[in-house]
Design a protein around this motif. Structure first.
Motif, PDB file in Angstrom:
ATOM      1  N   UNK A 233      86.035  16.310  48.616  1.00 16.24           N
ATOM      2  CA  UNK A 233      85.432  15.579  47.499  1.00 16.24           C
ATOM      3  C   UNK A 233      84.727  16.530  46.550  1.00 16.24           C
TER       4      UNK A 233
ATOM      5  N   UNK B 212     101.287  13.423  40.581  1.00 18.82           N
ATOM      6  CA  UNK B 212     100.739  14.163  39.439  1.00 18.82           C
ATOM      7  C   UNK B 212      99.403  14.790  39.816  1.00 18.82           C
TER       8      UNK B 212
ATOM      9  N   UNK C 252      96.015  16.097  37.685  1.00 22.21           N
ATOM     10  CA  UNK C 252      95.311  16.170  36.407  1.00 22.21           C
ATOM     11  C   UNK C 252      93.980  16.889  36.606  1.00 22.21           C
TER      12      UNK C 252
ATOM     13  N   UNK D 210      90.076  16.937  34.657  1.00 23.06           N
ATOM     14  CA  UNK D 210      89.238  16.253  33.690  1.00 23.06           C
ATOM     15  C   UNK D 210      88.001  17.094  33.445  1.00 23.06           C
TER      16      UNK D 210
ATOM     17  N   UNK E 106      86.960  18.328  37.341  1.00 19.28           N
ATOM     18  CA  UNK E 106      87.261  17.307  38.335  1.00 19.28           C
ATOM     19  C   UNK E 106      88.770  17.138  38.355  1.00 19.28           C
TER      20      UNK E 106
ATOM     21  N   UNK F 183      92.176  15.195  39.651  1.00 19.57           N
ATOM     22  CA  UNK F 183      92.702  13.914  40.112  1.00 19.57           C
ATOM     23  C   UNK F 183      94.173  14.048  40.468  1.00 19.57           C
TER      24      UNK F 183
ATOM     25  N   UNK G 104      98.616   5.352  40.167  1.00 16.78           N
ATOM     26  CA  UNK G 104      97.467   5.056  41.006  1.00 16.78           C
ATOM     27  C   UNK G 104      96.779   6.371  41.354  1.00 16.78           C
ATOM     28  N   UNK G 105      95.489   6.398  41.101  1.00 17.04           N
ATOM     29  CA  UNK G 105      94.743   7.644  41.208  1.00 17.04           C
ATOM     30  C   UNK G 105      93.974   7.749  42.516  1.00 17.04           C
ATOM     31  N   UNK G 106      93.819   8.985  42.976  1.00 16.87           N
ATOM     32  CA  UNK G 106      92.919   9.276  44.064  1.00 16.87           C
ATOM     33  C   UNK G 106      91.482   9.324  43.557  1.00 16.87           C
ATOM     34  N   UNK G 107      90.513   9.529  44.440  1.00 15.50           N
ATOM     35  CA  UNK G 107      89.093   9.481  44.061  1.00 15.50           C
ATOM     36  C   UNK G 107      88.595  10.737  43.350  1.00 15.50           C
ATOM     37  N   UNK G 108      89.408  11.777  43.320  1.00 14.44           N
ATOM     38  CA  UNK G 108      89.014  12.995  42.618  1.00 14.44           C
ATOM     39  C   UNK G 108      88.350  14.022  43.514  1.00 14.44           C
ATOM     40  N   UNK G 109      88.499  15.293  43.101  1.00 12.31           N
ATOM     41  CA  UNK G 109      87.830  16.425  43.744  1.00 12.31           C
ATOM     42  C   UNK G 109      87.047  17.168  42.670  1.00 12.31           C
ATOM     43  N   UNK G 110      85.745  17.320  42.899  1.00 15.26           N
ATOM     44  CA  UNK G 110      84.926  18.066  41.945  1.00 15.26           C
ATOM     45  C   UNK G 110      84.857  19.514  42.391  1.00 15.26           C
TER      46      UNK G 110
END
Lengths: 118, 112
Positions: B9, B33, B35, B37, B88, B90, B102-108
């Motif tokens: 995360x 995919x 991405x 951000x 971040x 995704x 449909x996206x995952x919760x993201x990695x910062x």
């Protein structure tokens, strides 16, 4: 290249009121999809609503509806009866329509930060 | 179904270190995919895949690599981390005949 423009970096609305978020795009394609995604503070990207360009009827999902103007290349999102949980960043996105196996990437706008005021 | 999951995360890297961001989906998505951000910006496509063994560059691929050995997994590799890669990240998936991602919760990721 496709571009998506959201000209309102920040907006606010009183709870239970209606707000409209703007989105314009530039493309030479005739077939494509448009989307609104919501990103709350949790950062999860959540699909709000989508519109197929070949459909003249505007999409609706409960309190969310769009005003799709293909000739003007405009795709605005209207949120009715705003709720505190609607506070989030909203992204407009564009996807070209191709037959399979071409990836069909999304192009995103820079987002509009919406705050619902109690 | 868990959907699209991402690990970790949050991660802090030093300049020059390497790491792999993991992405797994259990929705049988052909297309996946990656991405990034950046603050105050929309998402930019790094790499994508239309199926196992097939990957291609997106808008901002420099400094990254991907692989797709299985339908479920689509890891993103940073070989030499740079401060410009602070972002971040995704991961997203899509079915072949559907248009919604449909996206995952993201990695910062923070590179110092």
């Amino acid at each position: 290249a496709q571009t998506v423009t959201q000209s309102q970096p920040e907006m606010s609305v009183q709870e239970a009121e209606t707000v409209t978020l703007s989105c314009t795009y530039d493309t030479s394609e005739s077939n494509y999809y448009l989307f609104w995604y919501k990103q709350p503070p949790s950062r999860q990207m959540i699909l709000v609503i989508r519109q197929e360009a070949y459909k003249q009827q505007n999409a609706t999902e409960n309190r969310f509806s769009v005003n799709f103007q293909k000739a003007a290349k405009s795709f605005s999102l209207k949120i009715s009866d705003s709720q505190l949980g609607d506070t989030a960043m909203y992204f407009c996105a564009f996807m070209k329509f191709y037959p399979s196996n071409t990836g069909n990437q999304f192009y995103f706008g820079t987002g509009t930060s919406l705050t619902v005021i109690p | 179904n868990a959907g699209v999951t991402q690990t970790p995360k949050f991660r802090i890297l030093k300049i020059g270190q390497s790491m792999t961001l993991q992405c797994t989906q259990d929705m049988n998505h052909n297309y996946m995919y990656w991405y990034r951000q950046d603050p105050g910006m929309g998402l930019k496509l790094i790499y994508y895949s239309v199926g196992a063994g097939i990957t291609d560059k997106g808008e901002v691929p420099n400094g990254y690599n991907v692989s797709r050995s299985t339908t479920e997994d689509f890891p993103l590799r940073l070989e030499l981390a740079a401060p410009s890669q602070t972002s971040v990240y995704f991961c997203a998936g899509r079915e072949q005949l559907q248009e919604t991602q449909y996206f995952g919760p993201g990695t910062r990721l923070l590179v110092l």
